[in-house]
Design a protein around this motif. Structure first.
Motif, PDB file in Angstrom:
ATOM      1  N   ASP A  43      -3.488  41.009  18.541  1.00 13.36           N
ATOM      2  CA  ASP A  43      -3.408  40.468  17.179  1.00 13.36           C
ATOM      3  C   ASP A  43      -2.399  39.331  17.053  1.00 13.36           C
ATOM      4  N   ASP A  47       3.869  40.950  17.460  1.00 13.37           N
ATOM      5  CA  ASP A  47       4.281  39.985  16.434  1.00 13.37           C
ATOM      6  C   ASP A  47       5.660  40.304  15.849  1.00 13.37           C
ATOM      7  N   GLY A  48       5.935  41.587  15.629  1.00  9.28           N
ATOM      8  CA  GLY A  48       7.241  41.989  15.079  1.00  9.28           C
ATOM      9  C   GLY A  48       8.353  41.589  16.040  1.00  9.28           C
TER      10      GLY A  48
HETATM   11 MG   LIG Z   1       2.531  44.269  15.819  1.00  8.72          MG
END
Ligand SMILES: [Mg+2]
Ligand SMILES: Nc1ncnc2c1ncn2[C@@H]1O[C@H](COP(=O)(O)OP(=O)(O)OP(=O)(O)O)[C@@H](O)[C@H]1O
Ligand SMILES: O=P(O)(O)OC[C@H]1O[C@](O)(CO)[C@@H](O)[C@@H]1O
Length: 321
Positions: free
Chosen positions: A131, A103-104
Motif C-alpha cells: 500500500d 507508510d507509518g
Molecule cells: Mg501501514
C-alpha cells in the motif's frame, strides 16, 4: 558517509531479513560501518543499538520475520521522544538511517530527516499490504499473496465437497491489494476490498444466480478492513439462505520463508538504499517501478492515497461470473 544504521518497523514482512542483509553487506563492501537498531523506533529511543558485521546477516536471506525485531511505537509521533532517538544516533556518529517498513514508518523517517542536523534517512518498503506509493511492489507482498492462494486452494476442496459458500478473511485494514490479487489468483467469486463499497444484497443475488445455474460452491475473499468474515456471513444471511463457513487467515499471512521474488526485491532495494545514502540523498524511499529501481521523496509518497488497480478489479469481477 562512514556510519549508517538500519531498523525494521511496523508489521513484519517476509523478506525484511533479506533487505537488512543487503543493507549490511552493501555498506560493508563500501567500507561503511553498519549498526542494527533492535525493535524499530522503540529501540532507537531506548538505545538498543549494536554494530553489525558480515556474519550478523549470515543464514538470514531465507528467514521470515525480522531478526532486528519490529515494534509499533506510537510515542514516536512526539517530537521530544524523537529527540532522544536523534541523540542516540548522533553520539555514535551515525549519519544515515535505513528504515524498512510501511507508510507509518516512513512518516517517522521523514520527521527524523527534518529534525536531525546530520542525519539522512532512506525508506525501504517492507509490508505485506502493498500500500505504498512510489513502488509497484512492497517486500513481503508476494509471499503473503502466495500464502493466501495456497490456503484458498485448500479451502476450495472442502467448499466443493460440501457445496458450501466460504468466506475467507484476509489482512488489509485500509488496503485491498492482498484481497484483490489473491481473489483474482484463486478464482474467488467475490472480492471485498476497503476501496470499494460493498453491496451485500448484490453479492447474495450473484450467489443465487450461480446456484440457479448449477454452481455448487462459492468463494468470497473479504479484506479485514471491510468487515470481519463472520460479519460478512451474518450480512449475507439477511438476503440468502445458504450454508456459509468462515476462515480468518490471520497472522499466517505475515510469516514464512520469503519467495524468490521477495528475496530479489529485498536485495535490490536494500542495496539501492545504501547507494542513495552514499550519494547524499535523504528523505526518500526506494521502490521498483516497471522493474527499474526508483526513488521518491517522502512528500511525493504522501501526496495521494494509495489506490488499487481499477482495471484489475473490473477484470476480477468480469472473470468471476
Ligand atoms: Mg501501514
Ligand atoms: N506520523 C508519524 N510520525 C512519527 N512516527 C510515526 C508516524 N506514524 C507512524 N510512526 C511510527 O512508525 C511506526 C510504524 O507505523 P505503522 O504502525 O503505521 O506501521 P507501518 O510502518 O505502516 O507498517 P504496516 O502498515 O505494514 O504494519 C509507528 O508505530 C510509529 O512508531
Ligand atoms: O499484527 P498487528 O499489529 O495486529 O497488525 C495487523 C495489521 O498489520 C498488517 O499486516 C500490516 O503489516 C495489516 O494488514 C494488518 O491489519
Amino acid at each position: 558517509m562512514k556510519k549508517i544504521a538500519v531498523l525494521t518497523s511496523g508489521g513484519d514482512s517476509p523478506g525484511m531479513n533479506a533487505a537488512i542483509r543487503a543493507v549490511v553487506r552493501k555498506a560493508i563492501y563500501h567500507d561503511i560501518e553498519v549498526y542494527g537498531v533492535y525493535q524499530g523506533y522503540l529501540g532507537l529511543i531506548n538505545d538498543n543499538i549494536e554494530k553489525l558485521e558480515l556474519g550478523s546477516v549470515g543464514d538470514m536471506i531465507q528467514r521470515g520475520g525480522t531478526f532486528l525485531y519490529s515494534a509499533r511505537c506510537p510515542e514516536f509521533k512526539e517530537k521530544e521522544v524523537r529527540a532522544k532517538a536523534i541523540e542516540n544516533l548522533e553520539k555514535r556518529g551515525i549519519e544515515g538511517l535505513v528504515v524498512i517498513g510501511g507508510d507509518g514508518s516512513y512518516r517517522g523517517a521523514q520527521r527524523l530527516s527534518e529534525e536531525a542536523k546530520n542525519l539522512k534517512t532512506i525508506g525501504v518498503p517492507g509490508t505485506i499490504d502493498n500500500d505504498i506509493n512510489g513502488t509497484d511492489f512492497t517486500i513481503g507482498f508476494d509471499t503473503a499473496l502466495n500464502t493466501i492462494i495456497e490456503s484458498v486452494d485448500k479451502i476450495r476442496d472442502t467448499a466443493s465437497s460440501h457445496e458450501r459458500t466460504f468466506i475467507i478473511e484476509v489482512m488489509g485494514r485500509d488496503a485491498g491489494d492482498l484481497a484483490l490479487w489473491s481473489g483474482l489468483a484463486a478464482g474467488a467469486e467475490t472480492i471485498l476490498i476497503p476501496e470499494v463499497k460493498a453491496d451485500i444484497e448484490e453479492i447474495a443475488e450473484k450467489i443465487q444466480q450461480g446456484m440457479d445455474r448449477g454452481k455448487k460452491h462459492s468463494i468470497i475473499v473479504c479484506a479485514e478492513g471491510v468487515m470481519t468474515g463472520n460479519q460478512c456471513g451474518e450480512e449475507l444471511k439477511k438476503y440468502i439462505n445458504i450454508d456459509t463457513r468462515v476462515s480468518c487467515l490471520g497472522h499466517i499471512q505475515r510469516g514464512g520463508t520469503p519467495t524468490g521474488m521477495d528475496r530479489v526485491l529485498a536485495s535490490r532495494l536494500g542495496g539501492y538504499a545504501v547507494e542513495l545514502l552514499m550519494q547524499g540523498e535523504s528523505a526518500k524511499a526506494v521502490g521498483i517501478q516497471q522493474n527499474e529501481l526508483t526513488c521518491t521523496h517522502f512528500d511525493g509518497i504522501f501526496q495521494s492515497e494509495h489506490n488499487i488497480d481499477n482495471k484489475m478489479y473490473e477484470l476480477a469481477h468480469q472473470l468471476s461470473i
